[in-house]
Design a protein around this motif. Structure first.
Motif, short mmCIF file in Angstrom:
data_model
loop_
_atom_site.label_atom_id
_atom_site.label_comp_id
_atom_site.label_asym_id
_atom_site.label_seq_id
_atom_site.Cartn_x
_atom_site.Cartn_y
_atom_site.Cartn_z
N UNK A 119 70.66 -35.02 73.68
CA UNK A 119 70.65 -33.59 73.39
C UNK A 119 69.41 -32.92 73.96
N UNK A 120 68.27 -33.63 73.93
CA UNK A 120 67.06 -33.10 74.58
C UNK A 120 67.30 -32.95 76.08
N UNK A 127 73.07 -28.94 83.25
CA UNK A 127 73.97 -29.24 84.36
C UNK A 127 73.95 -30.74 84.70
N UNK A 128 73.58 -31.56 83.73
CA UNK A 128 73.50 -33.00 83.96
C UNK A 128 74.79 -33.69 83.53
N UNK A 129 75.64 -34.07 84.49
CA UNK A 129 76.87 -34.76 84.10
C UNK A 129 76.59 -36.11 83.43
N UNK A 130 75.52 -36.77 83.80
CA UNK A 130 75.20 -38.07 83.19
C UNK A 130 74.90 -37.92 81.69
N UNK A 135 76.62 -38.87 76.29
CA UNK A 135 76.77 -38.31 74.94
C UNK A 135 78.24 -38.36 74.52
N UNK A 136 79.15 -38.01 75.43
CA UNK A 136 80.57 -38.06 75.11
C UNK A 136 81.04 -39.45 74.73
N UNK A 137 80.59 -40.44 75.47
CA UNK A 137 80.97 -41.82 75.17
C UNK A 137 80.45 -42.24 73.79
N UNK A 150 84.75 -32.57 74.40
CA UNK A 150 84.02 -31.42 74.95
C UNK A 150 82.96 -31.89 75.95
N UNK A 151 82.18 -32.89 75.56
CA UNK A 151 81.11 -33.40 76.43
C UNK A 151 81.67 -34.03 77.70
N UNK A 152 82.72 -34.81 77.55
CA UNK A 152 83.30 -35.48 78.73
C UNK A 152 83.92 -34.48 79.68
#
Length: 181
Positions: A119-120, A127-130, A135-137, A150-152
């Motif tokens: 989250x930080x 704009x960081x897909x990683x 986070x999504x995983x 949402x995150x993925x």
């Protein structure tokens, strides 16, 4: 430049010889050597080389990130986390360092702490897909499917061909019986 050579073993030998011959006091030589050693799976050696780089440039957050990656791959998670925290002391707005810290915490099974780090990273670099993918995983693993999705989807929006995010979203959709999507 060593890591760009097709034969890393030759590059490593040449870089070691240059370091021995000229005794450079430039941390970059050691970082390159550490990267080459790490890329060839010799993280135990790379750790010592990265430590030498940090002796020469103790304020390098990049050197600390690289050292922490090797330590984590050697399952020295507590030490890797401590090194990443030192890097954050030097560069608190490094999204990359926060993402790496999240990854180390995941490897330790500390999922809530990993989410905090990610989250930080997202606050620093939205704009960081990683960061969104990881986070999504984690949210998926924690059972928060809505936040995970949402995150993925955000990770995929940011980088449409990101295979890990596509795979993670596929797993989530499959697990929730949404086979048509």
């Amino acid at each position: 430049q060593v890591a760009q050579q097709s034969n890393l073993a030759v590059g490593i030998t040449r870089l070691r010889a240059a370091i021995d011959r000229f005794l450079p006091q430039n941390a970059e030589y050691y970082l390159q050597l550490g990267d080459a050693l790490s890329e060839t799976g010799r993280c135990d050696e790379a750790v010592h080389v990265y430590e030498r780089a940090l002796d020469l440039d103790p304020k390098s957050p990049f050197g600390r990130e690289r050292l922490a990656l090797c330590l984590a791959s050697s399952r020295q998670f507590s030490r890797a986390e401590a090194i990443l925290n030192q890097a954050l002391d030097l560069a608190p707005n490094s999204a990359t360092t926060w993402i790496l810290l999240g990854g180390v915490r995941v490897q330790q099974g500390r999922l809530q702490a990993a989410i905090q780090a990610l989250e930080h990273a997202i606050k620093i670099d939205p704009r960081s897909p990683d960061a969104f993918n990881t986070a999504g995983a984690i949210w998926f693993e924690l059972g928060d499917n809505a936040r995970a999705e949402t995150a993925l989807r955000r990770a995929i929006l940011l980088q449409p061909n990101q295979a890990p995010a596509l795979n993670n979203l596929g797993n989530l959709l499959s697990a929730t019986g949404r086979f048509d999507e």
